[in-house]
Design a protein around this motif. Structure first.
Motif, PDB file in Angstrom:
ATOM      1  N   VAL A 137     -11.078  35.556  50.827  1.00  0.00           N
ATOM      2  CA  VAL A 137     -10.497  34.227  51.075  1.00  0.00           C
ATOM      3  C   VAL A 137     -11.260  33.511  52.192  1.00  0.00           C
ATOM      4  O   VAL A 137     -11.565  32.320  52.096  1.00  0.00           O
ATOM      5  N   THR A 147       6.938  31.645  63.246  1.00  0.00           N
ATOM      6  CA  THR A 147       5.600  31.070  63.222  1.00  0.00           C
ATOM      7  C   THR A 147       5.678  29.695  63.863  1.00  0.00           C
ATOM      8  O   THR A 147       6.678  29.001  63.729  1.00  0.00           O
ATOM      9  N   LEU A 183      -3.547  34.824  63.433  1.00  0.00           N
ATOM     10  CA  LEU A 183      -3.023  35.119  62.101  1.00  0.00           C
ATOM     11  C   LEU A 183      -2.667  36.599  62.033  1.00  0.00           C
ATOM     12  O   LEU A 183      -3.544  37.462  62.042  1.00  0.00           O
ATOM     13  N   ARG A 232     -14.720  32.500  50.939  1.00  0.00           N
ATOM     14  CA  ARG A 232     -14.631  31.385  49.999  1.00  0.00           C
ATOM     15  C   ARG A 232     -14.521  30.066  50.779  1.00  0.00           C
ATOM     16  O   ARG A 232     -15.137  29.065  50.440  1.00  0.00           O
ATOM     17  N   SER A 264      -9.001  22.884  51.805  1.00  0.00           N
ATOM     18  CA  SER A 264      -8.997  23.753  52.982  1.00  0.00           C
ATOM     19  C   SER A 264      -7.778  23.387  53.823  1.00  0.00           C
ATOM     20  O   SER A 264      -7.115  22.389  53.573  1.00  0.00           O
ATOM     21  N   CYS A 265      -7.538  24.215  54.842  1.00  0.00           N
ATOM     22  CA  CYS A 265      -6.363  24.093  55.710  1.00  0.00           C
ATOM     23  C   CYS A 265      -6.006  22.635  56.026  1.00  0.00           C
ATOM     24  O   CYS A 265      -6.856  21.846  56.428  1.00  0.00           O
ATOM     25  N   ILE A 266      -4.727  22.275  55.842  1.00  0.00           N
ATOM     26  CA  ILE A 266      -4.301  20.920  56.182  1.00  0.00           C
ATOM     27  C   ILE A 266      -3.427  20.889  57.435  1.00  0.00           C
ATOM     28  O   ILE A 266      -2.802  19.883  57.738  1.00  0.00           O
ATOM     29  N   HIS A 279      -2.648  31.950  52.409  1.00  0.00           N
ATOM     30  CA  HIS A 279      -2.885  33.073  51.509  1.00  0.00           C
ATOM     31  C   HIS A 279      -2.087  34.290  51.962  1.00  0.00           C
ATOM     32  O   HIS A 279      -1.415  34.949  51.164  1.00  0.00           O
ATOM     33  N   VAL A 280      -2.152  34.578  53.274  1.00  0.00           N
ATOM     34  CA  VAL A 280      -1.446  35.743  53.823  1.00  0.00           C
ATOM     35  C   VAL A 280       0.070  35.578  53.676  1.00  0.00           C
ATOM     36  O   VAL A 280       0.802  36.532  53.469  1.00  0.00           O
ATOM     37  N   GLU A 281       0.535  34.333  53.755  1.00  0.00           N
ATOM     38  CA  GLU A 281       1.973  34.099  53.681  1.00  0.00           C
ATOM     39  C   GLU A 281       2.486  33.993  52.233  1.00  0.00           C
ATOM     40  O   GLU A 281       3.589  33.526  51.992  1.00  0.00           O
ATOM     41  N   GLU A 313      -5.861  26.629  50.177  1.00  0.00           N
ATOM     42  CA  GLU A 313      -6.340  27.976  49.836  1.00  0.00           C
ATOM     43  C   GLU A 313      -6.919  28.703  51.045  1.00  0.00           C
ATOM     44  O   GLU A 313      -7.652  29.664  50.903  1.00  0.00           O
ATOM     45  N   SER A 314      -6.574  28.247  52.261  1.00  0.00           N
ATOM     46  CA  SER A 314      -7.107  28.927  53.445  1.00  0.00           C
ATOM     47  C   SER A 314      -6.300  30.181  53.769  1.00  0.00           C
ATOM     48  O   SER A 314      -5.212  30.387  53.238  1.00  0.00           O
ATOM     49  N   ALA A 315      -6.870  30.988  54.672  1.00  0.00           N
ATOM     50  CA  ALA A 315      -6.334  32.329  54.918  1.00  0.00           C
ATOM     51  C   ALA A 315      -4.855  32.363  55.331  1.00  0.00           C
ATOM     52  O   ALA A 315      -4.101  33.194  54.816  1.00  0.00           O
ATOM     53  N   PRO A 316      -4.376  31.494  56.253  1.00  0.00           N
ATOM     54  CA  PRO A 316      -2.967  31.628  56.658  1.00  0.00           C
ATOM     55  C   PRO A 316      -1.994  31.458  55.495  1.00  0.00           C
ATOM     56  O   PRO A 316      -1.073  32.261  55.325  1.00  0.00           O
ATOM     57  N   LEU A 350       0.872  32.717  63.314  1.00  0.00           N
ATOM     58  CA  LEU A 350       1.025  32.570  61.868  1.00  0.00           C
ATOM     59  C   LEU A 350       1.082  33.911  61.191  1.00  0.00           C
ATOM     60  O   LEU A 350       0.718  34.911  61.778  1.00  0.00           O
ATOM     61  N   PHE A 353      -3.192  23.990  64.451  1.00  0.00           N
ATOM     62  CA  PHE A 353      -2.608  22.645  64.369  1.00  0.00           C
ATOM     63  C   PHE A 353      -2.079  22.197  65.726  1.00  0.00           C
ATOM     64  O   PHE A 353      -1.239  21.341  65.838  1.00  0.00           O
ATOM     65  N   ARG A 403      -8.956  13.861  62.124  1.00  0.00           N
ATOM     66  CA  ARG A 403      -9.217  14.259  60.740  1.00  0.00           C
ATOM     67  C   ARG A 403      -8.325  13.472  59.781  1.00  0.00           C
ATOM     68  O   ARG A 403      -7.185  13.124  60.103  1.00  0.00           O
ATOM     69  N   CYS A 421       0.326  25.090  58.956  1.00  0.00           N
ATOM     70  CA  CYS A 421       0.331  26.506  58.613  1.00  0.00           C
ATOM     71  C   CYS A 421       1.631  27.227  58.940  1.00  0.00           C
ATOM     72  O   CYS A 421       1.895  28.284  58.403  1.00  0.00           O
ATOM     73  N   SER A 422       2.455  26.662  59.846  1.00  0.00           N
ATOM     74  CA  SER A 422       3.667  27.404  60.202  1.00  0.00           C
ATOM     75  C   SER A 422       4.687  27.364  59.077  1.00  0.00           C
ATOM     76  O   SER A 422       5.671  28.085  59.123  1.00  0.00           O
ATOM     77  N   ARG A 469      -1.126  33.240  47.179  1.00  0.00           N
ATOM     78  CA  ARG A 469      -1.755  33.668  45.926  1.00  0.00           C
ATOM     79  C   ARG A 469      -0.764  33.577  44.758  1.00  0.00           C
ATOM     80  O   ARG A 469      -1.074  33.031  43.703  1.00  0.00           O
TER      81      ARG A 469
END
Lengths: 546, 167
Positions: free
Chosen positions: A446, A364, A432, A449, B133-135, B99-101, B94-97, A358, A204, A238, B138-139, B104
């Protein structure tokens, strides 16, 4: 939570241990305690650092000073002079010629502190992003003024080439060379596009740059327009970034009002117009040819290349497509000169990089640091250590399309060159950080997907490959995998990276490939023992299969 | 069921939007975005209307735009919906960062609280549960959007309290 000021790394391969590395390690702990610095300095052992004949080797961060061979007697001097008083001890420094390639880069960084160095984000958070007066007060529009009145377009391009600036969108293509291609291509009109379709998961930085300093992008695009003889530019932002869009829209209007954009900029003959454009949610539109298709009002599907946008871009015309961060570096380069810029970073990867940190760390967020800092520094100094004191398991660098770096490789520097050599991608700069509770199968699932969802469907290897890999890894996560899946996944990933049409398909299996390479045993546990070692995966009781 | 938007209303909306944004092919995505924002989805009847405007404008240039071109754009982008959604739309990252934080657990809780699978709309049309997907925030993961409201650092415990804010 401790704030770490410095780190001491002691090499602990067999040779170093034979020469007393263990005693050196303990001596550091004692001396650091003696000086009352235990709260601020960590001491860690690392694997082989190269340096035959210079072992044991001691590396001190953040100065990146390499001492060796270090004896127990030297430790007091290093702690007192370097860690306590802050002076590197030249007499004890190691000869640099034999260092392992992964850390050989440090020669270029000697003495340069990797404290946050801000070029791209120099104004973000300092100025009012809505005020062109603020921007001008903080050196804004000096670069454009200099370019338009004192430099020819060819001189501008030469300066950018000399700076060594490489594209910050992920691929790292030299920016000056891209501009010179477009400048040399016949055809008109030519276009400048700013790629602000930042969709790589975990990234970001571009949003923060635009939200915090929108005028720098407008100024940089105008400079690019002057350099390649274009009179129109587009910013593709975006759709998920409405605030960034508003700020850019406002900045364009302000710049036009003040004669910095539009007709006869600065009273010269040069004219340039910028149009903002909002995306509508598609990862693939970050790929430059898909972005161009989308700008033309179509499905965002990548074109076949060559021809590249530099010859056949928007509406079939020569087009420069630059990432936000690349453009944001531009005004400072023109203002201060290429040589000033080259002093920052490592010799082959110049300047700074904006990273997003992250995952399972205490802090973070975003940092800007010179090219060439290491993951260990990022985690311990900027990330303020692992959350809940858990152990580091892996870092995914460069977003979902990036590589997986196991904890054992955390001393790899983050730059284009060394990263390529060590098989690690810098990508978009997203880092990450994952702790010991992360299951690699779950993580791969993940990530795959994501690519299954974001694949545009145009070419077969990607369309089928992303789906099949997701299906296979899902089965493994449910305890229904087979050992043959390793070969199958390997074959599919290779086919995807070799014959996919664009970067999405070529990199979609990067993380999976690395996971199979570094964490094969953990994947096997899911398949053979039907156990998820971290207890994350939903492994179902298998019916007795004969 | 919510009453469907009348064709007449769609035609006048398309005219209004295209008067503002232009009737060219490269304005298609901003036009679709505007319609999606106004109605919450892009009704099939809007596409031939858009096509008519573009053709009327560009007839002399010989530009050919078919309904299928417009459908291919409308069906491609994640922020567009071709079906009416619930009154409130949840978009869970539902993106990885995220998810890891801890994403789920949050998503499991959301599904349980709403009784919905991803992609479904509730029978009373109050909620639609979508994944995205990621918006780019993420922090403060895990994150989700309810309509235009962003919720960050969400824990499973906070989910019911957030949902209760919406009527």
């Amino acid at each position: 939570m401790k704030i770490i000021r410095s780190m001491v790394l002691v090499s602990a391969d067999d040779e170093s241990l034979a020469r007393g590395a263990q005693d050196v390690f303990h001596a550091f702990l004692e001396e650091i305690d003696e000086f009352g610095l235990s709260d601020q300095i960590t001491v860690t052992t690392i694997r082989d650092a190269g340096m035959h004949g210079e072992k044991p080797t001691v590396i001190v961060y953040p100065d990146a000073a390499v001492y060796g061979p270090v004896t127990v007697e030297d430790v007091h001097t290093i702690v007192e002079e370097h860690l306590h008083k802050g002076n590197i001890v030249p007499g004890l420094l190691a000869m640099m010629r034999e260092m392992a390639p992964e850390i050989g880069w440090m020669r270029g960084r000697r003495g340069a502190l990797p404290v946050q160095k801000r070029i791209v984000l120099e104004r973000a958070g300092v100025v009012n992003p809505a005020s062109i007066e603020d921007y001008i007060l903080y050196d804004g529009y000096q670069a454009l003024g200099k370019a338009l009145t004192k430099m020819t377009p060819a001189e501008v391009i030469a300066e950018v080439e000399k700076s060594g600036l490489q594209g910050r969108g992920g691929a790292g293509f030299p920016t000056g060379r891209k501009w010179s291609f477009v400048a040399a291509t016949p055809g008109s009109p030519k276009y400048v596009i700013c790629n602000a379709d930042e969709s790589e998961p975990g990234t970001f930085k571009d949003r923060l740059i635009i939200e915090g300093d929108p005028f720098s992008i407008i100024e940089a695009m105008t400079i690019a327009g002057y350099a390649i003889n274009a009179h129109e530019g587009f910013i593709y932002i975006r759709g998920e970034y409405p605030l960034a869009y508003k700020r850019i829209e406002h900045a364009i209007a302000e710049a036009e009002k003040h004669g910095m954009l539009g007709e006869h900029i600065f009273g010269t003959d040069f004219s340039f117009h910028i149009h903002p454009h909002a995306g509508a949610g598609a990862y693939i539109c970050g790929e430059e040819t898909a972005l161009i298709e989308s700008l033309e009002g179509k499905r965002g599907m990548p074109r076949a290349r060559p021809p590249y946008p530099t010859t056949y871009g928007l509406y079939g015309k020569p087009t420069v497509v630059n990432n936000v961060e690349t453009l944001a570096s531009m005004p400072a380069i023109i203002r201060n000169g290429a040589m000033w810029y080259r002093e920052v970073g490592s010799p082959k990867s110049t300047g700074t990089k904006v990273y997003t940190i992250l995952g399972n760390v205490n802090f973070t967020g975003v940092i800007e640091a010179p090219m060439g800092i290491t993951l260990r520094e990022v985690i311990d100094i900027y990330g303020k250590g692992m959350k809940n004191d858990k152990a580091l398991k892996l870092v995914q660098t460069g977003g979902s399309s990036g590589t997986i770096v196991p904890a054992s490789l955390q001393d790899t520097p983050l730059d284009f060159d060394a990263f390529r050599n060590a098989g690690v991608s810098l990508g978009s700069g997203a880092l990450l950080v994952c702790d010991e509770d992360t299951c690699v199968v779950d993580l791969a699932k993940v990530i795959l997907r994501f690519f299954r969802n974001e694949c545009c469907g145009k070419c077969t290897p990607c369309r089928i490959g992303t789906l099949r890999l997701y299906e296979i890894i899902s089965q493994i996560s449910e305890g229904r995998g087979s050992l043959d899946d390793f070969d199958l996944m390997q074959k599919i990933s290779e086919a995807m990276s070799e014959v996919s049409n664009c970067g999405l398909g070529q990199t979609a299996a990067t993380a999976l490939r690395d996971i199979l390479k570094y964490f094969r045993a953990e994947v096997e546990a899911h398949i053979v023992d039907h156990v998820c070692p971290t207890g994350v995966c939903p492994i179902k009781e298998l019916a007795a299969v004969a | 069921m919510e009453p469907e938007v009348k064709d007449l209303d769609i035609a006048s909306l398309v005219t209004k939007v295209m008067d503002e944004l232009g009737s060219t092919r490269d304005a298609v995505i901003p036009i679709l975005s505007e319609i999606n924002r106004a109605l919450g989805y892009i009704p099939a009847a809007a596409l031939p209307e858009i096509r008519r405007h573009i053709q009327a404008q560009q007839k002399q240039e010989g530009v050919f735009v078919a309904d299928s071109h417009l459908y291919s754009a409308a069906s491609f982008y994640q922020m567009f919906s071709l079906e009416p959604l619930g009154r409130h739309v949840i978009r869970f990252c539902e993106s990885a960062p995220c998810h890891v934080e801890g994403g789920r657990e949050v998503f499991d809780t959301l599904q349980r609280e709403l009784g919905l699978q991803p992609g479904e709309t509730s029978a009373d049309r109050k909620w639609s549960l979508l994944t995205t997907s990621c918006i780019g925030v993420c922090s403060v993961g895990p994150v989700f959007l309810v309509d235009d409201d962003l919720y960050g650092n969400v824990t499973p415990e906070r989910v019911p309290e957030i949902l209760a804010k919406y009527q």
